[in-house]
Write a protein that holds these residues in place. Structure first.
Motif, PDB file in Angstrom:
ATOM      1  N   ARG B 139      29.223  48.946 -55.977  1.00  0.00           N
ATOM      2  CA  ARG B 139      30.188  49.781 -55.243  1.00  0.00           C
ATOM      3  C   ARG B 139      31.088  50.578 -56.171  1.00  0.00           C
ATOM      4  NH1 ARG B 139      32.697  45.271 -51.142  1.00  0.00           N
ATOM      5  NH2 ARG B 139      30.706  44.500 -50.353  1.00  0.00           N
ATOM      6  N   HIS B 140      31.262  50.026 -57.393  1.00  0.00           N
ATOM      7  CA  HIS B 140      32.137  50.685 -58.370  1.00  0.00           C
ATOM      8  C   HIS B 140      31.318  51.354 -59.475  1.00  0.00           C
ATOM      9  CE1 HIS B 140      35.552  48.672 -56.474  1.00  0.00           C
ATOM     10  NE2 HIS B 140      34.818  47.573 -56.471  1.00  0.00           N
ATOM     11  N   GLY B 141      30.008  51.475 -59.258  1.00  0.00           N
ATOM     12  CA  GLY B 141      29.165  52.169 -60.230  1.00  0.00           C
ATOM     13  C   GLY B 141      28.673  51.321 -61.388  1.00  0.00           C
ATOM     14  N   PHE B 142      28.928  50.010 -61.318  1.00  0.00           N
ATOM     15  CA  PHE B 142      28.462  49.140 -62.408  1.00  0.00           C
ATOM     16  C   PHE B 142      27.059  48.620 -62.102  1.00  0.00           C
ATOM     17  CE2 PHE B 142      33.165  48.466 -62.344  1.00  0.00           C
ATOM     18  CZ  PHE B 142      33.454  49.021 -63.576  1.00  0.00           C
ATOM     19  N   THR B 143      26.239  48.544 -63.136  1.00  0.00           N
ATOM     20  CA  THR B 143      24.930  47.908 -62.962  1.00  0.00           C
ATOM     21  C   THR B 143      24.921  46.586 -63.720  1.00  0.00           C
ATOM     22  OG1 THR B 143      24.133  49.194 -64.843  1.00  0.00           O
ATOM     23  CG2 THR B 143      23.624  50.045 -62.657  1.00  0.00           C
ATOM     24  N   CYS B 144      24.349  45.560 -63.096  1.00  0.00           N
ATOM     25  CA  CYS B 144      24.359  44.223 -63.692  1.00  0.00           C
ATOM     26  C   CYS B 144      23.144  44.015 -64.579  1.00  0.00           C
ATOM     27  CB  CYS B 144      24.349  43.166 -62.586  1.00  0.00           C
ATOM     28  SG  CYS B 144      25.897  43.124 -61.684  1.00  0.00           S
ATOM     29  N   VAL B 145      23.378  43.484 -65.762  1.00  0.00           N
ATOM     30  CA  VAL B 145      22.287  43.203 -66.696  1.00  0.00           C
ATOM     31  C   VAL B 145      22.224  41.682 -66.915  1.00  0.00           C
ATOM     32  CG1 VAL B 145      21.356  43.661 -68.988  1.00  0.00           C
ATOM     33  CG2 VAL B 145      22.716  45.423 -67.817  1.00  0.00           C
ATOM     34  N   ALA B 146      21.040  41.131 -66.735  1.00  0.00           N
ATOM     35  CA  ALA B 146      20.846  39.686 -66.940  1.00  0.00           C
ATOM     36  C   ALA B 146      20.496  39.429 -68.402  1.00  0.00           C
ATOM     37  CB  ALA B 146      19.732  39.182 -66.035  1.00  0.00           C
ATOM     38  N   PRO B 147      20.809  38.237 -68.901  1.00  0.00           N
ATOM     39  CA  PRO B 147      20.479  37.920 -70.302  1.00  0.00           C
ATOM     40  C   PRO B 147      18.975  37.791 -70.504  1.00  0.00           C
ATOM     41  CG  PRO B 147      21.377  36.004 -69.186  1.00  0.00           C
ATOM     42  CD  PRO B 147      21.502  37.141 -68.228  1.00  0.00           C
ATOM     43  N   VAL B 148      18.549  37.921 -71.739  1.00  0.00           N
ATOM     44  CA  VAL B 148      17.124  37.837 -72.072  1.00  0.00           C
ATOM     45  C   VAL B 148      16.559  36.474 -71.693  1.00  0.00           C
ATOM     46  CG1 VAL B 148      15.499  37.767 -74.007  1.00  0.00           C
ATOM     47  CG2 VAL B 148      17.248  39.558 -73.896  1.00  0.00           C
ATOM     48  N   ASP B 149      17.315  35.413 -72.045  1.00  0.00           N
ATOM     49  CA  ASP B 149      16.798  34.066 -71.771  1.00  0.00           C
ATOM     50  C   ASP B 149      17.676  33.367 -70.728  1.00  0.00           C
ATOM     51  OD1 ASP B 149      15.665  31.583 -71.722  1.00  0.00           O
ATOM     52  OD2 ASP B 149      15.704  31.275 -73.900  1.00  0.00           O
ATOM     53  N   GLN B 150      17.452  33.705 -69.465  1.00  0.00           N
ATOM     54  CA  GLN B 150      18.265  33.148 -68.389  1.00  0.00           C
ATOM     55  C   GLN B 150      18.075  31.635 -68.254  1.00  0.00           C
ATOM     56  OE1 GLN B 150      20.742  34.014 -66.649  1.00  0.00           O
ATOM     57  NE2 GLN B 150      20.752  32.265 -65.263  1.00  0.00           N
ATOM     58  N   ALA B 151      16.874  31.157 -68.546  1.00  0.00           N
ATOM     59  CA  ALA B 151      16.634  29.708 -68.456  1.00  0.00           C
ATOM     60  C   ALA B 151      17.540  28.967 -69.438  1.00  0.00           C
ATOM     61  CB  ALA B 151      15.163  29.401 -68.741  1.00  0.00           C
ATOM     62  N   ALA B 152      17.777  29.568 -70.613  1.00  0.00           N
ATOM     63  CA  ALA B 152      18.658  28.931 -71.596  1.00  0.00           C
ATOM     64  C   ALA B 152      20.097  28.898 -71.088  1.00  0.00           C
ATOM     65  CB  ALA B 152      18.577  29.680 -72.930  1.00  0.00           C
ATOM     66  N   VAL B 153      20.515  29.968 -70.425  1.00  0.00           N
ATOM     67  CA  VAL B 153      21.877  30.003 -69.858  1.00  0.00           C
ATOM     68  C   VAL B 153      22.028  28.900 -68.817  1.00  0.00           C
ATOM     69  CG1 VAL B 153      23.505  31.356 -68.477  1.00  0.00           C
ATOM     70  CG2 VAL B 153      22.213  32.462 -70.321  1.00  0.00           C
ATOM     71  N   MET B 154      21.037  28.755 -67.968  1.00  0.00           N
ATOM     72  CA  MET B 154      21.108  27.737 -66.914  1.00  0.00           C
ATOM     73  C   MET B 154      21.154  26.337 -67.522  1.00  0.00           C
ATOM     74  SD  MET B 154      21.416  27.717 -63.621  1.00  0.00           S
ATOM     75  CE  MET B 154      22.134  26.157 -63.073  1.00  0.00           C
ATOM     76  N   GLY B 178      23.231  39.116 -77.229  1.00  0.00           N
ATOM     77  CA  GLY B 178      22.059  39.881 -76.808  1.00  0.00           C
ATOM     78  C   GLY B 178      22.428  40.937 -75.769  1.00  0.00           C
ATOM     79  N   LEU B 179      23.301  40.586 -74.852  1.00  0.00           N
ATOM     80  CA  LEU B 179      23.712  41.536 -73.804  1.00  0.00           C
ATOM     81  C   LEU B 179      24.484  42.709 -74.407  1.00  0.00           C
ATOM     82  CD1 LEU B 179      24.671  38.913 -71.073  1.00  0.00           C
ATOM     83  CD2 LEU B 179      22.969  40.740 -70.807  1.00  0.00           C
ATOM     84  N   ILE B 180      25.321  42.398 -75.389  1.00  0.00           N
ATOM     85  CA  ILE B 180      26.096  43.464 -76.037  1.00  0.00           C
ATOM     86  C   ILE B 180      25.150  44.366 -76.833  1.00  0.00           C
ATOM     87  CG2 ILE B 180      27.860  43.908 -77.801  1.00  0.00           C
ATOM     88  CD1 ILE B 180      29.245  41.290 -76.661  1.00  0.00           C
ATOM     89  N   ALA B 181      24.196  43.739 -77.527  1.00  0.00           N
ATOM     90  CA  ALA B 181      23.202  44.514 -78.283  1.00  0.00           C
ATOM     91  C   ALA B 181      22.388  45.415 -77.351  1.00  0.00           C
ATOM     92  CB  ALA B 181      22.281  43.568 -79.052  1.00  0.00           C
ATOM     93  N   ALA B 182      22.233  44.983 -76.100  1.00  0.00           N
ATOM     94  CA  ALA B 182      21.460  45.770 -75.127  1.00  0.00           C
ATOM     95  C   ALA B 182      22.308  46.870 -74.465  1.00  0.00           C
ATOM     96  CB  ALA B 182      20.881  44.836 -74.064  1.00  0.00           C
ATOM     97  N   GLY B 183      23.552  47.030 -74.918  1.00  0.00           N
ATOM     98  CA  GLY B 183      24.346  48.155 -74.425  1.00  0.00           C
ATOM     99  C   GLY B 183      25.448  47.813 -73.435  1.00  0.00           C
ATOM    100  N   CYS B 184      25.639  46.534 -73.145  1.00  0.00           N
ATOM    101  CA  CYS B 184      26.723  46.160 -72.228  1.00  0.00           C
ATOM    102  C   CYS B 184      28.056  46.201 -72.972  1.00  0.00           C
ATOM    103  CB  CYS B 184      26.498  44.748 -71.680  1.00  0.00           C
ATOM    104  SG  CYS B 184      24.982  44.610 -70.720  1.00  0.00           S
ATOM    105  N   ARG B 185      29.011  46.889 -72.411  1.00  0.00           N
ATOM    106  CA  ARG B 185      30.317  46.943 -73.080  1.00  0.00           C
ATOM    107  C   ARG B 185      31.195  45.763 -72.660  1.00  0.00           C
ATOM    108  NH1 ARG B 185      32.246  52.679 -71.733  1.00  0.00           N
ATOM    109  NH2 ARG B 185      34.009  52.244 -73.094  1.00  0.00           N
TER     110      ARG B 185
END
Lengths: 230, 230
Positions: B139-154, B178-185
């Protein structure tokens, strides 16, 4: 379900809850027993009521107790030492058992192998004047020793409530040292604000400090007739 | 009075309460608004319900809500991101307003000057699969990015619940990098267990981490129509 009449002060209640969760053996959320916590920060100052005839905190404490009853609490803990001046008055007005923080401390002193002798008490001036520790510890042969500069301890406790943890810690450390020098083998942190500034784990003191908040948390867990008791 | 439907998990609720007390400008106990906290640790696992058809947590959440209502709560906060999958279902069953943690996070992103773009989301697999962040941030123009290894996060999240904070922290730090390296500010710590292992203040990340627990606490304080609002 354990009901916690808290908010005296709010951060001391958070500290108590943390100790309660840590004292519970658990590997997942569902292993913890439930608890209901009231941050009843509208309860008038307990020390002022005892010393200066300030507003009586009993009505607000009783209102808090009624909220916890309404929500389904079956036993009560109060993470505020000075509030225990009204323990008898509250217990007389509810069918729910209310744990007593000094009984928890006495149990812990006995667990640590002490059988009487002088015990230092770092507490509010209200707690000392009302003799909240004196009578209950005397039953086990312990005599309570007050710090040399009680006014400084009281200032430190008020400082913690206002966020001045570092300055308060230095004062409390000095007074604890004085009590040990005076022959106390244990010093009870007998105000729930005190471990926020002087944790019982402070390495300068070895095992000489006894945290009343921690003792109450452990007594709550020990008294939990849950699947975890096994 | 703020009612907190907590216990998901219990230490995350303690963390939320600490952040709530710290976010409140206060010099003494009586300056804090009251709050009522339920450690409803009997609520079934939210992620298992979303992913694997595990037991439905809604009945237990609703029972907790009823306890808070009975005790006099007037608004509700839920310090568990995944539980917000049932936010609509709970809100439909109570007249009390229930704050939404993702709205609090969106407000914080806007406060920090972001106007859309990719946002990293460190969350349970349940939160990601249910799209709890996706719709409301879009709604605010943000797109959500999931981490590369979601199983590790869980795995790290479950490890925190079992007390394995250090090991979990290392995993979470890797995935955040990894998320920051992928362009997430910004990377949202979008599970209330995560800041217990990777605090938003972690200096390796500057201001790139956004703690959803903290955002919810600040939203609760901002929404307090107390004497302190002045």
């Amino acid at each position: 379900m354990l009901g916690i009449l808290g908010g005296m002060g709010p951060m001391a209640t958070v500290d108590f809850m943390r100790k309660l969760v840590e004292a519970t053996p658990a590997g997942r959320d569902q292993d913890h027993p439930g608890a209901l916590v009231l941050q009843a920060s509208d309860i008038p100052d307990r020390t002022r009521a005892i010393l200066d005839g300030g507003p009586d905190p009993l009505p607000a404490m009783l209102a808090g107790l009624r909220r916890l009853e309404a929500a389904g609490a079956t036993r009560i803990a109060i993470p505020c030492n000075t509030a225990h001046h009204w323990h008898g008055a509250l217990q007389a007005r509810t069918a729910l058992p209310i744990l007593h923080i000094v009984d928890a401390v006495a149990g812990k002193l006995l667990d640590r192998g002490y059988r009487g002798g002088p015990i230092g008490v770092l507490a509010t001036t209200g707690t000392l004047q009302a003799g909240i520790y004196t009578g209950r510890l005397a039953r086990h042969g312990f005599t309570c020793v007050a710090p040399v500069d009680q006014a400084a301890v009281m200032r430190a406790i008020r400082l913690v409530k206002a966020g001045g943890v570092a300055e308060a810690g230095a004062t409390l450390r000095d007074q604890a040292r004085g009590l040990i020098a005076a022959g106390c083998r244990q010093v009870v942190l007998a105000c729930t604000e005190i471990p926020l500034a002087l944790p019982a784990s402070d390495e300068a003191f070895g095992v000489a400090l006894l945290d009343a908040t921690q003792a109450l948390a452990e007594a709550c867990v020990a008294g939990t007739p849950a699947r975890l008791a096994a």
